[in-house]
Write a protein that holds these residues in place. Sequence first.
Motif, PDB file in Angstrom:
ATOM      1  N   THR A 128       0.778  -1.212   0.007  1.00  0.00           N
ATOM      2  CA  THR A 128       0.025   0.252  -0.023  1.00  0.00           C
ATOM      3  C   THR A 128       0.817   1.168   0.106  1.00  0.00           C
ATOM      4  N   THR A 129       2.113   0.946  -0.079  1.00  0.00           N
ATOM      5  CA  THR A 129       3.088   2.256  -0.565  1.00  0.00           C
ATOM      6  C   THR A 129       3.997   2.102  -1.415  1.00  0.00           C
ATOM      7  N   ALA A 130       4.555   3.037  -2.306  1.00  0.00           N
ATOM      8  CA  ALA A 130       5.313   2.977  -3.408  1.00  0.00           C
ATOM      9  C   ALA A 130       6.519   2.025  -3.062  1.00  0.00           C
ATOM     10  N   LEU A 160      -2.063   8.277  -5.436  1.00  0.00           N
ATOM     11  CA  LEU A 160      -1.846   9.156  -6.660  1.00  0.00           C
ATOM     12  C   LEU A 160      -0.312   9.300  -7.098  1.00  0.00           C
ATOM     13  N   LYS A 161       0.455   8.739  -6.216  1.00  0.00           N
ATOM     14  CA  LYS A 161       1.978   8.737  -6.697  1.00  0.00           C
ATOM     15  C   LYS A 161       2.244   7.739  -7.763  1.00  0.00           C
ATOM     16  N   ILE A 162       1.242   6.812  -8.137  1.00  0.00           N
ATOM     17  CA  ILE A 162       1.497   5.379  -8.922  1.00  0.00           C
ATOM     18  C   ILE A 162       1.841   5.972 -10.228  1.00  0.00           C
ATOM     19  N   ASP A 163       2.939   5.231 -10.835  1.00  0.00           N
ATOM     20  CA  ASP A 163       3.323   5.368 -12.276  1.00  0.00           C
ATOM     21  C   ASP A 163       2.339   4.234 -12.880  1.00  0.00           C
ATOM     22  N   ILE A 216     -11.622   7.821  -4.210  1.00  0.00           N
ATOM     23  CA  ILE A 216     -10.414   7.141  -4.961  1.00  0.00           C
ATOM     24  C   ILE A 216     -11.058   6.802  -6.297  1.00  0.00           C
ATOM     25  N   PHE A 217     -12.138   6.383  -6.737  1.00  0.00           N
ATOM     26  CA  PHE A 217     -12.693   6.205  -7.923  1.00  0.00           C
ATOM     27  C   PHE A 217     -12.504   7.438  -9.069  1.00  0.00           C
ATOM     28  N   SER A 218     -12.642   8.410  -8.208  1.00  0.00           N
ATOM     29  CA  SER A 218     -12.763   9.720  -9.072  1.00  0.00           C
ATOM     30  C   SER A 218     -11.441  10.344  -8.981  1.00  0.00           C
ATOM     31  N   SER A 219     -10.346   9.872  -8.565  1.00  0.00           N
ATOM     32  CA  SER A 219      -9.005  10.441  -8.557  1.00  0.00           C
ATOM     33  C   SER A 219      -7.820   9.581  -9.367  1.00  0.00           C
ATOM     34  N   THR A 220      -8.262   8.298  -9.868  1.00  0.00           N
ATOM     35  CA  THR A 220      -7.375   7.674 -10.680  1.00  0.00           C
ATOM     36  C   THR A 220      -7.867   7.135 -11.948  1.00  0.00           C
ATOM     37  N   LYS A 221      -6.956   7.120 -12.990  1.00  0.00           N
ATOM     38  CA  LYS A 221      -7.295   6.390 -14.334  1.00  0.00           C
ATOM     39  C   LYS A 221      -6.925   5.017 -14.481  1.00  0.00           C
ATOM     40  N   LEU A 222      -6.243   4.490 -13.096  1.00  0.00           N
ATOM     41  CA  LEU A 222      -5.836   2.990 -13.188  1.00  0.00           C
ATOM     42  C   LEU A 222      -7.050   2.113 -13.178  1.00  0.00           C
ATOM     43  N   LEU A 223      -6.918   1.107 -13.797  1.00  0.00           N
ATOM     44  CA  LEU A 223      -8.048   0.072 -13.698  1.00  0.00           C
ATOM     45  C   LEU A 223      -8.008  -0.267 -12.177  1.00  0.00           C
ATOM     46  N   ILE A 224      -9.224  -0.309 -11.435  1.00  0.00           N
ATOM     47  CA  ILE A 224      -9.587  -0.552 -10.167  1.00  0.00           C
ATOM     48  C   ILE A 224     -10.279  -1.809 -10.146  1.00  0.00           C
ATOM     49  N   SER A 225      -9.355  -3.041  -9.520  1.00  0.00           N
ATOM     50  CA  SER A 225     -10.093  -4.229  -9.194  1.00  0.00           C
ATOM     51  C   SER A 225     -10.745  -4.496  -7.895  1.00  0.00           C
ATOM     52  N   VAL A 226     -11.984  -4.856  -7.803  1.00  0.00           N
ATOM     53  CA  VAL A 226     -12.556  -4.889  -6.432  1.00  0.00           C
ATOM     54  C   VAL A 226     -13.165  -6.386  -5.949  1.00  0.00           C
TER      55      VAL A 226
END
Length: 447
Positions: free
Chosen positions: A102-104, A137-140, A169-179
């Motif tokens: 959960t951290t870089a 939000l830091k994720i590449d 979270i849903f609003s802040s990232t363009k990454l695919l979010i798996s749930v």
Amino acid sequence: MSKNKTLIKNALVVNEGASIKTDVLIEGDYIAKIANEITPDNDCLVIDASGKLLLPGMIDDQVHFREPGLTHKGTIATESKAAIAGGITSFIEMPNTNPQTTTAEEFDNKLATAAKSSYANYNFMFGGTNDNLDEILKIDPKKVAGLKLFLGSSTGNMLVDDEDIIRKIFSSTKLLISVHCEDEATIRRNLAEYKEKYGEDIPIELHPIIRSEEACYLSSSKAIELAKETGARLHVFHLSTGKETALFDNSIPLKDKKITAEVCLHHLWFSDEDYKTKGTHIKWNPAVKTARDRDQLWEALLDDRIDVIATDHAPHTMDEKANVYTKAPSGGPLVQHAIVGILEAVAQGKLSYEKAVEKMCHNPSILFEIEKRGYIKEGFYADIVLVDPKDTWTVEKDNILYKCGWSPFEGTTFQHKITHTFINGKLAYENGNFDEHLHGKQLTFNR
């Protein structure tokens, strides 16, 4: 001295909706040529694959390899080795290890571990919590497979149960979010009712009643509603109920979908009738449910409402599984037997080879935008698997490769056998023998 080229001759190549008998030439890491009657040169290992299928290696988008912190159950080395014996050439591993991813810093630590120990290609999910949005939000996006949120059933502080946080979270990232979708309040209420009646030793047959259809549907429908509201790219892991399949769409191509779904081998294979004989060995979250649910999952897989087949490989020791219901952990080892399990369904007439390859190989590549993997194409990495469709074998203790030493498929006879697995052009596994060099590479993403 090992040869730099490999020529696979006369295989039935299953790829992109067709099965064609042809030759495939590998040079270095890549597929160099696909054609009829390729002539080998002196620097070429030739494999006659007459009568065999040649498939792209499976990309398993959900595994728990237990490293760091839970290595008595499995490690990246042991479980990736079992995976390549099962024809899985790439995996995406989950963040609920110890420490959590959960951290870089912890994400980079996992990449470093896999670089030193993985037999297969690898990447990892980054875990969301109620308080790590800054880290997210830091994720590449070119480096990480995606984001994983436990909206039910997790360890540590990884249960994300604050709706405002989920929306943010849903609003802040363009990454695919798996749930992972199970409603925790429903499960707690059900569990309390049965603990009052039975104590800790609740009959395992009640597992799908405790972790019920209602718990799954409430959570997945809410997640989908939020994704539609925020525009998030949502992937719902391990569907287990027929009711949930109605939430998904098959009217547009996968590459254009914003909301997608996965089903795992165990929910396609077992039903609640199997608890009598398998007990906690088939205790998963979400639970294996009814035969009708299983039929509806198959229907949705075949009509493309469900996009991907995965394993949710999650080993536990036999001693751990032998505990009473409330203490026995959920999960089981599957990577060695996933492809042959789905090919058994082909033999039973449930789906075609082409459809199996689409769901296990092509679609994970499309969904995660993985670079140059998941297909048998010139210029792509040679992650490919030879399968003998007539080599019958039975899962027994002495051929199980998982560190935990057991399988829910023990005693099952399969009609297909993985004979060769190539990882990045190298023959990593052949008929029970491994090349002990590590050929796995970090997955990269075309984003």
